[in-house]
Design a protein around this motif. Structure first.
Motif, PDB file in Angstrom:
ATOM      1  N   ASN A 209       0.845  -1.183   0.000  1.00  0.00           N
ATOM      2  CA  ASN A 209       0.000   0.000   0.000  1.00  0.00           C
ATOM      3  C   ASN A 209       0.882   1.235   0.000  1.00  0.00           C
ATOM      4  O   ASN A 209       2.095   1.154   0.239  1.00  0.00           O
ATOM      5  N   ALA A 213      -1.341   5.948   2.784  1.00  0.00           N
ATOM      6  CA  ALA A 213      -2.648   5.355   2.494  1.00  0.00           C
ATOM      7  C   ALA A 213      -3.681   5.691   3.560  1.00  0.00           C
ATOM      8  O   ALA A 213      -4.836   6.000   3.249  1.00  0.00           O
ATOM      9  N   TYR A 350     -11.129  -2.673   4.855  1.00  0.00           N
ATOM     10  CA  TYR A 350      -9.851  -2.095   5.264  1.00  0.00           C
ATOM     11  C   TYR A 350      -9.966  -1.581   6.689  1.00  0.00           C
ATOM     12  O   TYR A 350     -10.920  -0.875   7.031  1.00  0.00           O
ATOM     13  N   SER A 472      -2.361  -4.952  -4.108  1.00  0.00           N
ATOM     14  CA  SER A 472      -1.099  -4.206  -4.105  1.00  0.00           C
ATOM     15  C   SER A 472      -1.052  -3.161  -5.206  1.00  0.00           C
ATOM     16  O   SER A 472      -0.186  -2.278  -5.195  1.00  0.00           O
ATOM     17  N   PHE A 474      -2.894  -0.800  -5.390  1.00  0.00           N
ATOM     18  CA  PHE A 474      -3.133   0.485  -4.722  1.00  0.00           C
ATOM     19  C   PHE A 474      -1.825   1.212  -4.414  1.00  0.00           C
ATOM     20  O   PHE A 474      -1.825   2.429  -4.213  1.00  0.00           O
ATOM     21  N   SER A 475      -0.724   0.466  -4.351  1.00  0.00           N
ATOM     22  CA  SER A 475       0.560   1.108  -4.036  1.00  0.00           C
ATOM     23  C   SER A 475       1.095   1.913  -5.212  1.00  0.00           C
ATOM     24  O   SER A 475       2.076   2.646  -5.058  1.00  0.00           O
TER      25      SER A 475
END
Length: 631
Positions: A209, A213, A350, A472, A474-475
């Motif tokens: 992330n 985040a 999350y 991942s 999202f990273s």
């Protein structure tokens, strides 16, 4: 007395209101914080003065009532007059025995500062508290449909960031002007390869992330919990065989190998064939600007998504079967499972807590990304080079949006498959030595334990591993599929360093003060009503109440008021009342008749009780009596 009591309550309420307004707030100016704290202490000090003043006034009324009712030693009388400044009153048995109520009142006067000044400000502290609320946020999500409309010729920018696709494509016409032109898939994009590589090699049992985040997702410096849902690729894994010779279902499904490859029959702890029917690269030769030299009907067509065929063997540590005892010291159980690439609905919760986060993922597998299977020859043997039905093929010439999304799904799956292909050989312990020989990149991932053997329930762990690889993404917020979803309901919490006011603590301090002050106020008012007048302890009052020839006689030689005082005088018992007789002129009226009696301290034998309503010296006569004397 009443005014002091009401002012005390007013100051206590003011302190409560001030602290209530400061609760869960903190001024940015440090000097202002200090001033606000001092304001609260000033109100506590004012409360102490007013409540204490009320009790002192009541106390003064009560000690004169005590002087009238009991004969006390000069020592005890001294202590009662000095009670508000001399603690020795509480060490004298006579004050406790004969002046119990005034002594208790004096004790409360001494205790009031402890409750008001010392403890009541403790109701306002400065520390951390959890600010909780339910709100709607705009949070990151994944939108693979965005790939359906991506044209590499047209840059996509959002918030100043150039968005990148998950795939690299080739084209039959870079200008997109020739009739019949089309773009077709080439390979996964570099950013996708980078993210999948970092996710696969990460030893953390979670997705990658962004560093910020939590701040971006939770709308600031909050912790938060929220749930998102999106469609993406997912592998649906099913265990097909378990145990030695459990090969019937494998043969029926056309598996490319069976359990005989795996220990203890074979010499493999892990074996994977995951690229059967893989999209060929390059599709054909290319010329200038990547334009294909030979454009065929099959160019760029997805005919299948490779099925993952994976077998592994687990050491149970139980004694081996007798037929394998010559080579193996423990029992090995072989497993074979298959995974089919599906479009999947992900529901992800999350939980952001400080610098950490956790995810909880649920899958809903929909239809296969490409719903084809292996063809078979006339004799029933599986043909791994042909796939049916042809109607399920995905062509770049037809339904372009569906093709591009399929290409994106395929690219993500290909990024996973490159870590799975291969094998891990294992030597039997007998005759030894035993060791593993890895020929697969899966040993670089968390899917393999430190001893080079796969983890238990590998088919379940593989699904989670792939989900983490997808999350991942999202990273890398520059990827086109990373989007935002508004209106997401979230539970947010935040630890703030602020003033924290606990009303129970404040009123726990003031409640006994108010209670005892009110009781003593009633006693004071009742005493005033009983006496018909009020009393003081000023010098003038002491002077007139000690004008007694008997006191003059016994106090000769001690007029300096010095310490130590003559003990004989200190132990003399005195009482306050009306002198039985006297020779001074003020005892007589101007007409020669007996005038008002004189009240003073004296020995009990020379005093009579003071009566309410009688006009003693210093009191005004009733109107009727004044009229009579005038006539």
């Amino acid at each position: 007395m009443v005014a002091s009591f009401l002012f005390g309550i007013t100051f206590a309420l003011s302190q409560h209101v001030l602290y209530s307004r400061l609760h869960h707030k903190v001024p940015d100016d440090l000097d202002k914080r200090i001033r606000l704290v001092l304001y609260g202490r000033a109100l506590a000090y004012c409360s102490k003065i007013t409540f204490g003043g009320c009790i002192i006034l009541c106390y003064r009324q009560r000690i004169w009532r005590t002087f009238r009712e009991y004969a006390l030693s000069v020592w005890a009388i001294d202590r009662l007059f000095l009670a508000t400044e001399d603690l020795s009153i509480f060490l004298h048995w006579e004050t406790w025995g004969k002046a119990t109520l005034p002594t208790i009142m004096a004790l409360v006067i001494w205790l009031i500062p402890i409750a008001t000044i010392i403890f009541s400000p403790g109701a306002l502290t400065f520390g951390l508290f959890v600010e909780e609320e339910v709100t709607t946020l705009k949070v990151p999500t994944l939108n693979f449909t965005a790939e359906s409309y991506k044209d590499f010729r047209v840059p996509v920018e959002k918030n100043g960031i150039k968005k990148k696709s998950l795939i690299f494509v080739n084209t039959t016409d870079p200008t997109a002007k020739e009739e019949g032109w089309f773009d077709y898939f080439d390979k996964p994009a570099s950013d996708l390869e980078r993210v999948s590589l970092m996710s696969a090699f990460s030893l953390k049992n979670q997705s990658l992330n962004r560093a910020d985040a939590r701040y971006e997702s939770c709308g600031g410096d909050f912790n938060c919990t929220y749930t998102i849902s999106f469609n993406g690729p997912g592998y649906k894994c099913e265990e097909v065989a378990h145990g030695i010779d459990d090969d019937v279902k494998l043969a029926k499904l056309g598996a490319p190998f069976n359990t005989s490859y795996l220990a203890p029959v074979g010499r493999l702890a892990y074996f994977a064939m995951v690229n059967i029917g893989e999209y060929a690269r390059p599709q054909t030769g290319v010329g200038r600007q990547g334009v294909p030299i030979n454009i065929t009907d099959d160019l760029g067509v997805f005919k299948t998504e490779p099925i993952l065929w994976i077998g592994y063997s687990m050491n149970t540590t139980d004694p081996p079967d007798s037929r394998f005892a010559d080579t193996w010291t423990s029992k090995y159980d072989p497993y074979v499972f298959s995974c089919v690439h599906h479009e999947t609905t992900y529901t992800v919760q999350y939980d952001y807590i400080g610098p950490y986060f956790n995810t909880s993922v649920e899958y809903e597998f929909k239809e296969p990304i490409i719903d084809t299977t292996y063809a078979r020859f006339d004799d029933g043997v599986v043909n791994y080079d042909e796939f049916v039905p042809a109607s399920a093929f995905v062509s770049p010439r037809e339904n372009i949006t569906h093709y591009k999304k399929t290409a994106a799904y395929h690219a993500v799956g290909a990024s996973l498959r490159k870590f799975l292909e291969g094998k891990i050989e294992v030597e039997p312990p007998i005759p030894g030595p035993t060791y593993a020989r890895p020929y697969s990149d899966i040993t670089k991932t968390r899917l393999v334990k430190g001893n080079s053997f796969p983890v238990a329930n590998l088919h379940v762990e593989l699904q989670k591993f792939y989900a983490d690889m997808i999350l991942s993404l999202f990273s890398a917020p520059n990827l086109l599929v990373v989007a935002e979803q508004g209106g997401v309901v979230a539970n947010t919490t935040r630890y703030k360093a602020t003033f924290i006011y606990t009303p129970a603590k404040l009123w726990a301090c003031y409640a006994p003060v108010i209670f005892f002050t009110f009781i003593f106020l009633l006693i004071g008012l009742w005493t005033v009503w009983q006496d018909g007048t009020t009393f003081s302890v000023g010098f003038s009052r002491i002077m007139v109440t000690t004008r007694n020839s008997t006191l003059d006689d016994i106090s000769r030689g001690a007029c300096l008021g010095n310490d130590p005082f003559p003990m004989e005088l200190m132990n003399t018992r005195l009482k306050f009342g009306v002198l039985n007789d006297g020779n001074e002129a003020e005892y007589m009226g101007s007409d020669g008749l007996q005038g008002p009696g004189h009240c003073a301290f004296g020995v009990p034998a020379e005093l009579t009780p003071i009566k309410r309503g009688v006009p003693y010296a210093g009191l005004q006569l009733p109107k009727a009596r004044r009229k009579e004397k005038t006539e």
